[in-house]
Scaffold this motif. Structure first.
Motif, PDB file in Angstrom:
ATOM      1  N   GLN A 153      57.010  21.168  20.520  1.00  8.73           N
ATOM      2  CA  GLN A 153      57.863  20.980  21.760  1.00  8.73           C
ATOM      3  C   GLN A 153      56.847  21.323  23.104  1.00  8.73           C
ATOM      4  OE1 GLN A 153      62.058  22.480  21.643  1.00  8.73           O
ATOM      5  NE2 GLN A 153      61.494  23.495  19.580  1.00  8.73           N
ATOM      6  N   GLN A 154      55.902  22.174  22.798  1.00 13.95           N
ATOM      7  CA  GLN A 154      54.752  22.060  23.787  1.00 13.95           C
ATOM      8  C   GLN A 154      54.390  20.897  24.163  1.00 13.95           C
ATOM      9  OE1 GLN A 154      54.027  24.944  25.808  1.00 13.95           O
ATOM     10  NE2 GLN A 154      53.267  23.368  27.014  1.00 13.95           N
ATOM     11  N   VAL A 155      53.928  20.121  23.243  1.00 16.76           N
ATOM     12  CA  VAL A 155      53.251  18.750  23.160  1.00 16.76           C
ATOM     13  C   VAL A 155      54.172  17.905  23.856  1.00 16.76           C
ATOM     14  CG1 VAL A 155      52.074  16.956  21.870  1.00 16.76           C
ATOM     15  CG2 VAL A 155      51.771  19.123  21.175  1.00 16.76           C
ATOM     16  N   ILE A 156      55.308  17.748  23.462  1.00 20.37           N
ATOM     17  CA  ILE A 156      56.591  16.892  24.135  1.00 20.37           C
ATOM     18  C   ILE A 156      56.570  17.406  25.523  1.00 20.37           C
ATOM     19  CG2 ILE A 156      58.577  16.465  24.292  1.00 20.37           C
ATOM     20  CD1 ILE A 156      58.956  16.744  21.372  1.00 20.37           C
ATOM     21  N   ASP A 157      56.339  18.560  25.953  1.00 20.35           N
ATOM     22  CA  ASP A 157      56.301  19.217  27.390  1.00 20.35           C
ATOM     23  C   ASP A 157      55.273  18.571  28.009  1.00 20.35           C
ATOM     24  OD1 ASP A 157      57.229  20.087  29.661  1.00 20.35           O
ATOM     25  OD2 ASP A 157      56.712  22.367  29.177  1.00 20.35           O
ATOM     26  N   ARG A 163      62.538  17.012  28.760  1.00 23.88           N
ATOM     27  CA  ARG A 163      63.835  16.707  29.391  1.00 23.88           C
ATOM     28  C   ARG A 163      64.560  15.792  28.491  1.00 23.88           C
ATOM     29  NH1 ARG A 163      66.522  13.469  32.726  1.00 23.88           N
ATOM     30  NH2 ARG A 163      68.358  14.597  34.077  1.00 23.88           N
ATOM     31  N   THR A 164      63.833  14.711  28.168  1.00 22.72           N
ATOM     32  CA  THR A 164      64.472  13.655  27.540  1.00 22.72           C
ATOM     33  C   THR A 164      64.529  14.195  25.908  1.00 22.72           C
ATOM     34  OG1 THR A 164      63.127  12.076  28.617  1.00 22.72           O
ATOM     35  CG2 THR A 164      64.097  11.162  26.663  1.00 22.72           C
ATOM     36  N   PHE A 165      63.711  14.920  25.478  1.00 24.24           N
ATOM     37  CA  PHE A 165      64.144  15.506  24.217  1.00 24.24           C
ATOM     38  C   PHE A 165      65.403  16.597  24.294  1.00 24.24           C
ATOM     39  CE2 PHE A 165      63.449  18.960  21.097  1.00 24.24           C
ATOM     40  CZ  PHE A 165      63.648  18.185  19.972  1.00 24.24           C
ATOM     41  N   ARG A 166      65.551  17.313  25.281  1.00 29.35           N
ATOM     42  CA  ARG A 166      66.841  17.976  25.487  1.00 29.35           C
ATOM     43  C   ARG A 166      67.992  17.336  25.502  1.00 29.35           C
ATOM     44  NH1 ARG A 166      63.896  21.902  23.200  1.00 29.35           N
ATOM     45  NH2 ARG A 166      62.988  23.035  24.544  1.00 29.35           N
ATOM     46  N   VAL A 179      65.843  21.535  14.033  1.00 33.67           N
ATOM     47  CA  VAL A 179      65.340  21.212  15.240  1.00 33.67           C
ATOM     48  C   VAL A 179      64.000  20.292  14.657  1.00 33.67           C
ATOM     49  CG1 VAL A 179      63.810  23.137  15.031  1.00 33.67           C
ATOM     50  CG2 VAL A 179      64.144  21.596  16.994  1.00 33.67           C
ATOM     51  N   GLU A 180      63.676  20.510  13.299  1.00 32.80           N
ATOM     52  CA  GLU A 180      62.627  19.484  12.663  1.00 32.80           C
ATOM     53  C   GLU A 180      63.092  18.067  12.428  1.00 32.80           C
ATOM     54  OE1 GLU A 180      61.912  23.980  11.211  1.00 32.80           O
ATOM     55  OE2 GLU A 180      63.729  22.609  11.443  1.00 32.80           O
ATOM     56  N   ALA A 181      64.319  18.076  12.071  1.00 36.32           N
ATOM     57  CA  ALA A 181      64.992  16.785  11.895  1.00 36.32           C
ATOM     58  C   ALA A 181      65.070  16.237  13.413  1.00 36.32           C
ATOM     59  CB  ALA A 181      66.230  16.756  11.179  1.00 36.32           C
ATOM     60  N   GLN A 182      65.374  16.839  14.366  1.00 37.69           N
ATOM     61  CA  GLN A 182      65.369  16.285  15.637  1.00 37.69           C
ATOM     62  C   GLN A 182      64.308  15.697  15.959  1.00 37.69           C
ATOM     63  OE1 GLN A 182      67.304  19.664  17.667  1.00 37.69           O
ATOM     64  NE2 GLN A 182      69.171  19.022  17.540  1.00 37.69           N
ATOM     65  N   LEU A 183      63.307  16.426  15.980  1.00 42.59           N
ATOM     66  CA  LEU A 183      61.800  16.054  16.335  1.00 42.59           C
ATOM     67  C   LEU A 183      61.396  14.888  15.560  1.00 42.59           C
ATOM     68  CD1 LEU A 183      60.292  19.621  16.428  1.00 42.59           C
ATOM     69  CD2 LEU A 183      60.725  18.035  18.312  1.00 42.59           C
TER      70      LEU A 183
END
Length: 221
Positions: A153-157, A163-166, A179-183
């Protein structure tokens, strides 16, 4: 277009020919390009995101794969492995294969290696002896486990997508999923995102704590 890219595209086009005797023009072009590169190994991976991760890790290790006579080629799906392996044998480019496979796809790789003469009587545990390294689920799963969900999630940030991931996490189909499956699902929702994050996640890895399949493959090469 550089020589490695031309070779990759030629091999993919050559493998797409289902006939027992490939078109002489494709075979000749591939052999000429391979000779120009001093090709010794073709790394077969399932898709372009796997290729991005392999090449990114090599770069982080200070290596230039093409200078080592190595080219990474995406199969476009594990069921194509036999067609690609045929091109690497004595009647094709006559180079050694290596690669990554998912645990669920091992049977295709084992069958392909047997049918093309790169192995005999192979079991899943034998794949590494012939240069193929198995991901537990897939390479994205390996990268997520290596970095941890907070690290991913830090990489996504860092990529400007948090924001898109949230928002994605709030979708009804995603709310109850781990959350692993969501990622993993998030990375495959838009064309090009999976490849982008394969490279970004690989660039964020601690080089002393690499996913075993990636680490094993690069050491083998």
């Amino acid at each position: 277009m550089d020589t490695a890219t031309r070779l990759r595209q030629t091999v993919i086009s050559w493998a797409a020919d289902d006939s027992d005797t490939p078109a002489p023009a494709e075979a000749g072009a591939a052999r000429e390009l391979a000779a120009g590169l001093g090709l010794r190994t073709v790394v077969l991976v399932e898709g372009v995101s796997d290729r991005a991760a392999v090449e990114a890790l090599a770069e982080r290790q200070g290596r230039t794969l093409t200078a080592e006579g190595v080219v990474v080629v995406p199969l476009g799906g594990a069921t194509s492995i036999t067609r690609f392996l045929r091109l690497l044998g004595p009647d094709g480019l006559d180079v050694r294969p290596a690669g990554l496979c998912d645990a669920a796809e091992q049977r295709f790789f084992l069958q392909g290696l047997e049918r093309t003469g790169f192995g005999s009587g192979l079991a899943p545990d034998d794949l590494e002896t012939v240069g193929f390294f198995t991901c537990h689920a897939d390479l994205e799963d390996e990268l997520i486990r290596a970095l941890g969900t907070d690290g991913v999630q830090q990489v996504i940030d860092d990529q400007g997508d948090l924001r898109t991931f949230r928002l994605f996490q709030r979708q009804p189909a995603q709310r109850e999923r781990p959350v692993e499956a969501q990622l993993r699902r998030f990375m495959g929702t838009i064309g090009g995102r999976k490849e982008h994050y394969a490279r970004a996640l690989t660039e964020a890895l601690d080089l002393t704590r690499l996913p075993r399949p990636l680490d094993g493959l690069l050491a083998h090469l």
